[in-house]
Design an enzyme around this catalytic site. Structure first.
Site, short mmCIF file in Angstrom:
data_model
loop_
_atom_site.label_atom_id
_atom_site.label_comp_id
_atom_site.label_asym_id
_atom_site.label_seq_id
_atom_site.Cartn_x
_atom_site.Cartn_y
_atom_site.Cartn_z
N HIS A 1 45.43 16.79 74.16
CA HIS A 1 45.09 15.85 75.24
C HIS A 1 46.02 16.10 76.42
O HIS A 1 47.24 16.21 76.24
CB HIS A 1 45.32 14.40 74.79
CG HIS A 1 44.43 13.94 73.69
ND1 HIS A 1 43.33 13.14 73.91
CD2 HIS A 1 44.47 14.13 72.34
CE1 HIS A 1 42.74 12.86 72.74
NE2 HIS A 1 43.42 13.45 71.78
N HIS B 1 42.90 19.94 69.19
CA HIS B 1 42.75 19.76 70.63
C HIS B 1 44.02 19.13 71.19
O HIS B 1 44.67 18.32 70.53
CB HIS B 1 41.53 18.89 70.96
CG HIS B 1 41.49 17.59 70.22
ND1 HIS B 1 41.17 17.52 68.88
CD2 HIS B 1 41.75 16.33 70.62
CE1 HIS B 1 41.21 16.26 68.49
NE2 HIS B 1 41.57 15.50 69.52
P1 AMP Z 1 41.61 12.48 68.68
O1 AMP Z 1 41.66 11.01 68.35
O2 AMP Z 1 42.95 13.05 69.04
O3 AMP Z 1 40.90 13.26 67.59
O4 AMP Z 1 40.77 12.58 70.01
C1 AMP Z 1 39.40 12.83 70.06
C2 AMP Z 1 38.97 12.64 71.50
O5 AMP Z 1 37.70 13.23 71.67
C3 AMP Z 1 38.85 11.17 71.91
O6 AMP Z 1 39.74 10.90 73.00
C4 AMP Z 1 37.39 11.04 72.32
O7 AMP Z 1 37.20 10.20 73.43
C5 AMP Z 1 37.00 12.47 72.62
N1 AMP Z 1 35.59 12.77 72.45
C6 AMP Z 1 34.80 12.46 71.39
N2 AMP Z 1 33.55 12.92 71.59
C7 AMP Z 1 33.56 13.56 72.79
C8 AMP Z 1 32.56 14.24 73.56
N3 AMP Z 1 31.28 14.37 73.12
N4 AMP Z 1 32.93 14.75 74.76
C9 AMP Z 1 34.18 14.62 75.20
N5 AMP Z 1 35.17 13.99 74.54
C10 AMP Z 1 34.85 13.46 73.35
#
Ligand code: AMP
Length: 133
Positions: free
Chosen positions: A100, A98
């Site tokens: 950001h 993903h």
């Molecule tokens: P990463 O640390 O780069 O893997 O980022 C994962 C991101 O996913 C974090 O910023 C979380 O806040 C976000 N996240 C986790 N669960 C959900 C969810 N159910 N809906 C939207 N964002 C989420």
């Protein structure tokens, strides 16, 4: 076990969806750095950036550009951070690619998240030699 993003893609858990096509989905991050923080998520599960084919990455970056444009127009964002955390050591929590896209504003009070180092002696050129492609 399915990643949280697979569950979102499959409609098993809710999300605030901003965009979808055959290669990716864009949703709002539930714990935003700033309001409007979005995630461009691959439809296929690639555990890391490194696993993803260049064509899909390129498409996802085009979509990230559209998210950036929208954040500037709709939120008045003055800049964005476009970040891919790549493997757990970098802070990646969800093993599913993903991007950001984080809207930024002058003086928004968000501190830099990576502390910078200084090279000692000939460390800079030595590192250049080590990493030369
Ligand atoms: P990463 O640390 O780069 O893997 O980022 C994962 C991101 O996913 C974090 O910023 C979380 O806040 C976000 N996240 C986790 N669960 C959900 C969810 N159910 N809906 C939207 N964002 C989420």
């Amino acid at each position: 076990m399915a990643t949280i993003f697979e569950m979102i893609i499959n409609g098993d858990i809710p999300s605030t969806k901003l965009y979808e096509d055959d290669k990716c989905l864009v949703i709002l991050d539930i714990n935003p750095i700033n309001y409007g923080h979005a995630l461009v998520i691959s439809k296929t599960v690639y555990p890391t950036f490194t696993d993803c084919p260049a064509e899909t990455l390129s498409h996802m970056m085009e979509i990230a550009k559209r998210v950036d444009k929208k954040q500037r127009e709709a939120l008045g964002a003055e800049g964005t951070n476009i970040i891919i955390n790549n493997s757990p050591a970098s802070g990646q929590e969800v093993p599913h690619l993903h991007i950001h896209v984080i809207p930024r504003f002058k003086d928004d009070g968000k501190t830099a998240f990576i502390q910078k180092e200084k090279y000692e002696g000939d460390g800079l050129s030595a590192m250049g030699a080590k990493l030369c492609l």
